[in-house]
Design a protein around this motif. Sequence first.
Motif, PDB file in Angstrom:
ATOM      1  N   ALA A 213      73.136  35.466  39.689  1.00 53.77           N
ATOM      2  CA  ALA A 213      71.689  35.638  39.504  1.00 53.77           C
ATOM      3  C   ALA A 213      71.115  34.576  38.572  1.00 53.77           C
ATOM      4  O   ALA A 213      69.915  34.289  38.637  1.00 53.77           O
ATOM      5  CB  ALA A 213      71.391  37.028  38.960  1.00 53.77           C
ATOM      6  N   GLN A 214      71.952  33.984  37.710  1.00 56.18           N
ATOM      7  CA  GLN A 214      71.448  32.913  36.855  1.00 56.18           C
ATOM      8  C   GLN A 214      71.067  31.692  37.685  1.00 56.18           C
ATOM      9  O   GLN A 214      70.056  31.053  37.444  1.00 56.18           O
ATOM     10  CB  GLN A 214      72.513  32.536  35.821  1.00 56.18           C
TER      11      GLN A 214
ATOM     12  N   GLU B 214      70.256  31.830  40.879  1.00 54.95           N
ATOM     13  CA  GLU B 214      69.108  32.199  41.703  1.00 54.95           C
ATOM     14  C   GLU B 214      67.822  32.209  40.883  1.00 54.95           C
ATOM     15  O   GLU B 214      66.774  31.782  41.356  1.00 54.95           O
ATOM     16  CB  GLU B 214      69.344  33.570  42.337  1.00 54.95           C
ATOM     17  N   SER B 215      67.932  32.715  39.636  1.00 52.29           N
ATOM     18  CA  SER B 215      66.749  32.728  38.778  1.00 52.29           C
ATOM     19  C   SER B 215      66.243  31.309  38.560  1.00 52.29           C
ATOM     20  O   SER B 215      65.044  31.047  38.686  1.00 52.29           O
ATOM     21  CB  SER B 215      67.078  33.340  37.417  1.00 52.29           C
ATOM     22  N   ALA B 216      67.171  30.410  38.240  1.00 55.45           N
ATOM     23  CA  ALA B 216      66.772  29.028  37.984  1.00 55.45           C
ATOM     24  C   ALA B 216      66.201  28.401  39.253  1.00 55.45           C
ATOM     25  O   ALA B 216      65.159  27.747  39.224  1.00 55.45           O
ATOM     26  CB  ALA B 216      67.959  28.219  37.483  1.00 55.45           C
ATOM     27  N   GLU B 217      66.866  28.647  40.382  1.00 53.34           N
ATOM     28  CA  GLU B 217      66.390  28.068  41.631  1.00 53.34           C
ATOM     29  C   GLU B 217      65.004  28.590  41.993  1.00 53.34           C
ATOM     30  O   GLU B 217      64.159  27.848  42.485  1.00 53.34           O
ATOM     31  CB  GLU B 217      67.358  28.389  42.769  1.00 53.34           C
ATOM     32  N   SER B 218      64.796  29.886  41.747  1.00 49.83           N
ATOM     33  CA  SER B 218      63.489  30.407  42.149  1.00 49.83           C
ATOM     34  C   SER B 218      62.399  29.989  41.162  1.00 49.83           C
ATOM     35  O   SER B 218      61.227  30.199  41.427  1.00 49.83           O
ATOM     36  CB  SER B 218      63.520  31.927  42.340  1.00 49.83           C
TER      37      SER B 218
ATOM     38  N   VAL C  93      70.838  25.504  32.274  1.00 49.17           N
ATOM     39  CA  VAL C  93      71.132  26.939  32.362  1.00 49.17           C
ATOM     40  C   VAL C  93      72.636  27.214  32.383  1.00 49.17           C
ATOM     41  O   VAL C  93      73.152  27.979  31.572  1.00 49.17           O
ATOM     42  CB  VAL C  93      70.465  27.546  33.614  1.00 49.17           C
TER      43      VAL C  93
ATOM     44  N   GLN D  55      75.822  27.716  28.843  1.00 52.02           N
ATOM     45  CA  GLN D  55      76.519  29.002  28.746  1.00 52.02           C
ATOM     46  C   GLN D  55      78.030  28.813  28.899  1.00 52.02           C
ATOM     47  O   GLN D  55      78.827  29.577  28.345  1.00 52.02           O
ATOM     48  CB  GLN D  55      76.018  29.975  29.815  1.00 52.02           C
TER      49      GLN D  55
ATOM     50  N   ASN E  77      61.695  32.659  49.771  1.00 52.73           N
ATOM     51  CA  ASN E  77      61.654  31.461  48.914  1.00 52.73           C
ATOM     52  C   ASN E  77      62.851  30.542  49.160  1.00 52.73           C
ATOM     53  O   ASN E  77      63.233  29.764  48.297  1.00 52.73           O
ATOM     54  CB  ASN E  77      61.521  31.840  47.435  1.00 52.73           C
TER      55      ASN E  77
ATOM     56  N   LEU F 192      65.982  30.823  49.306  1.00 50.28           N
ATOM     57  CA  LEU F 192      67.295  30.939  48.678  1.00 50.28           C
ATOM     58  C   LEU F 192      68.340  31.159  49.765  1.00 50.28           C
ATOM     59  O   LEU F 192      69.498  30.795  49.611  1.00 50.28           O
ATOM     60  CB  LEU F 192      67.330  32.120  47.692  1.00 50.28           C
TER      61      LEU F 192
ATOM     62  N   ARG G 249      59.039  26.838  46.082  1.00 50.62           N
ATOM     63  CA  ARG G 249      59.367  27.806  45.033  1.00 50.62           C
ATOM     64  C   ARG G 249      58.382  27.773  43.869  1.00 50.62           C
ATOM     65  O   ARG G 249      58.351  28.686  43.063  1.00 50.62           O
ATOM     66  CB  ARG G 249      60.800  27.566  44.537  1.00 50.62           C
TER      67      ARG G 249
ATOM     68  N   PHE H  88      64.693  39.344  39.839  1.00 54.20           N
ATOM     69  CA  PHE H  88      65.864  39.990  40.439  1.00 54.20           C
ATOM     70  C   PHE H  88      66.207  41.290  39.726  1.00 54.20           C
ATOM     71  O   PHE H  88      65.626  41.640  38.703  1.00 54.20           O
ATOM     72  CB  PHE H  88      67.061  39.041  40.392  1.00 54.20           C
TER      73      PHE H  88
ATOM     74  N   GLN I 271      68.992  42.052  38.028  1.00 60.60           N
ATOM     75  CA  GLN I 271      69.489  41.850  36.659  1.00 60.60           C
ATOM     76  C   GLN I 271      69.993  40.427  36.453  1.00 60.60           C
ATOM     77  O   GLN I 271      70.004  39.631  37.361  1.00 60.60           O
ATOM     78  CB  GLN I 271      70.577  42.852  36.316  1.00 60.60           C
ATOM     79  N   TYR I 272      70.384  40.150  35.196  1.00 58.62           N
ATOM     80  CA  TYR I 272      70.807  38.815  34.764  1.00 58.62           C
ATOM     81  C   TYR I 272      69.739  37.770  35.056  1.00 58.62           C
ATOM     82  O   TYR I 272      70.026  36.657  35.473  1.00 58.62           O
ATOM     83  CB  TYR I 272      72.125  38.400  35.434  1.00 58.62           C
ATOM     84  N   ASN I 273      68.493  38.155  34.875  1.00 62.17           N
ATOM     85  CA  ASN I 273      67.399  37.230  35.145  1.00 62.17           C
ATOM     86  C   ASN I 273      67.254  36.169  34.072  1.00 62.17           C
ATOM     87  O   ASN I 273      67.133  34.993  34.372  1.00 62.17           O
ATOM     88  CB  ASN I 273      66.090  38.011  35.195  1.00 62.17           C
TER      89      ASN I 273
ATOM     90  N   PHE J 265      67.823  33.673  30.825  1.00 60.75           N
ATOM     91  CA  PHE J 265      68.878  32.780  30.378  1.00 60.75           C
ATOM     92  C   PHE J 265      69.291  33.223  28.974  1.00 60.75           C
ATOM     93  O   PHE J 265      68.502  33.119  28.034  1.00 60.75           O
ATOM     94  CB  PHE J 265      68.373  31.335  30.397  1.00 60.75           C
TER      95      PHE J 265
ATOM     96  N   HIS K 267      71.037  32.166  26.592  1.00 59.42           N
ATOM     97  CA  HIS K 267      71.152  31.251  25.456  1.00 59.42           C
ATOM     98  C   HIS K 267      69.804  30.749  24.976  1.00 59.42           C
ATOM     99  O   HIS K 267      69.736  29.884  24.115  1.00 59.42           O
ATOM    100  CB  HIS K 267      72.045  30.070  25.848  1.00 59.42           C
TER     101      HIS K 267
ATOM    102  N   ARG L 131      57.941  34.970  32.777  1.00 59.34           N
ATOM    103  CA  ARG L 131      58.502  33.652  33.057  1.00 59.34           C
ATOM    104  C   ARG L 131      58.109  33.172  34.455  1.00 59.34           C
ATOM    105  O   ARG L 131      57.761  32.006  34.655  1.00 59.34           O
ATOM    106  CB  ARG L 131      60.030  33.702  32.929  1.00 59.34           C
TER     107      ARG L 131
END
Lengths: 277, 249
Positions: A174-175, A177-181, A193, A197, B57, B59, B85, B92, B94-96, B98, B100, B158
């Motif tokens: 999902a990291q 996908e989040s960045a891509e979206s 991203v 990590q 989008n 993906l 995009r 999503f 979860q884990y949306n 970042f 850090h 975001r």
Amino acid sequence: MIANRSDMAVIKPFRIAAAEPWRFTVWHGLVLVAALLVALGIGEAQAAAAEKPGIIATILKWTPLLAQGFALNIAMSFLAMAIGTVIGVPLGLAQISLLPPVRAGSWFVTQFFRNSPWLVLLFYCMLLLPFEVNIGGTIIPLPGWLKSTIGLSLPVMANVSELVRGAVRSIPFAQWESAESLAMSRGQTLRMVILPQCIKRMTPPWMNLYAILTVATPLTSVVGVSEAMTLTGDILSSEARTELLVPMYLYLLLWFFLYCYPIARATLALEKRFQVR
Amino acid sequence: MPWTPDQPLVRLADVHKTFGGGVEVLKGITMDVMKGEVICIIGPSGSGKSTLLRCVNALVPIDRGSILVEGQEVNDPKLDKLALRRKVGMVFQQYNLFPHKTALENVMMAPVHVLKRDKKEVERQALALIAKVRLTGKEESYPGELSGGQQQRIAIARSLAMNPDVMLFDEVTAALDPETVKGVLVTIRELAEDGMTCMIVTHEMGFAREVANRVYFTDGGVLVEHGPPKEFFASPRDPRTRQFLDQIL
Ligand SMILES: Nc1ncnc2c1ncn2[C@@H]1O[C@H](COP(=O)(O)OP(=O)(O)O)[C@@H](O)[C@H]1O
Ligand SMILES: [Mg+2]
């Protein structure tokens, strides 16, 4: 792949992915110190009976020379780690490339060097590398210790490569996908991203790899590098005293323990800290 | 023919998708989403809801059919995915966020680095968006220090920072502790009331009834039926819809 595991972690290929990586524990230290004390006691008794100089005195006499050799072990471990990391990181990134040939090639290189015994790689480097290279008219000599260091850096490179690949894969999808979206490119996603990590996740196993590499540097004595192990052998043959043999090698082992144990502790502490978050 | 706001903002026509395994996950999906419209997609898990959103989008590439976003064909090998995009925000399950980066850095990252907008101006907008999702004071918190619901609200802020034209929500409350769900749903509802076009996959039937202009029910990769929420929930026509609603309500 359990069959490949062995307590000779240094010579056999080892797997970072295995549940518990091999590392020095306080028990190793206790056993080592106890064995050294016993060996010293026995040795002193034998020396006294034969009316020869004391074992401890002899060991102390040779300690400066041993320290010189040990410094070379450390220097080789630093250099091999640096070379292995500098090449291993891009190799690991190539393993997650979107181009199948790049992925396959880097995978093969990684697996090859990760699964070759370190000693074999050392011999190959000793025999195949020239004793000097000519770069644009400048002749750079390649002494034995440097060739061995290159030999040691190959498995380091492969293990770092695998660390990078493993770390990237451990980041939740999902990291990505989040960045891509958010319309980030693949490069931006990796740079901003994913890799930041990964660094955190890679640091403890990377430090562990360094400790393993350090303990592996005496392998270079087999190809004649004048590091601590070789010097210990030289000292023993010049002294020609059998009662010195066991204490001397235990003493050398203690040096490695004292150097690597703090690294092992720091690695554990980091692992714990990173687990919390 | 250029797109005009009276045409569907998102238009899916006979969308087919088969994953590597050979199972057809989307078996000809057709739907129109008008500008400002809020649609909710419900259906049993595995029915292809997430895949459907991910196709919009780009993906997930589709095999057959057409997806138009503001008149731009998504199923086109020459598609500029990144340009698409920028118009389509997505949150999503979860884990949306970042982990850090702080909440504020999370919100600012894409506008600054992708859109190359002025940092000061982005920061001003980001602070306003964080206020809008009612998390003023949490700007410097790391995701690990926020509750799941707060994380999702920052994730929404975001996405909004990219000024998207349509927002996709994929079960954004499904992984949350019950007490933090409400805040997220309120945020989405406010967004909908502001006129944002939304495609929402959800299991929260009360929320769907309240916020949606239209509810879609998917099962086994097909759209079984759809309608305005009142009719849809009061008198579902298809037996599969009825069975699903009986189970979940
Ligand atoms: N990347 C993928 N590769 C292969 N199969 C997938 C992938 N993503 C989803 N699927 C499969 O597609 C089906 C529908 O998944 P999904 O769209 O996530 O359904 P839903 O969101 O409705 O639960 C599932 O059977 C799932 O296993
Ligand atoms: Mg889903």
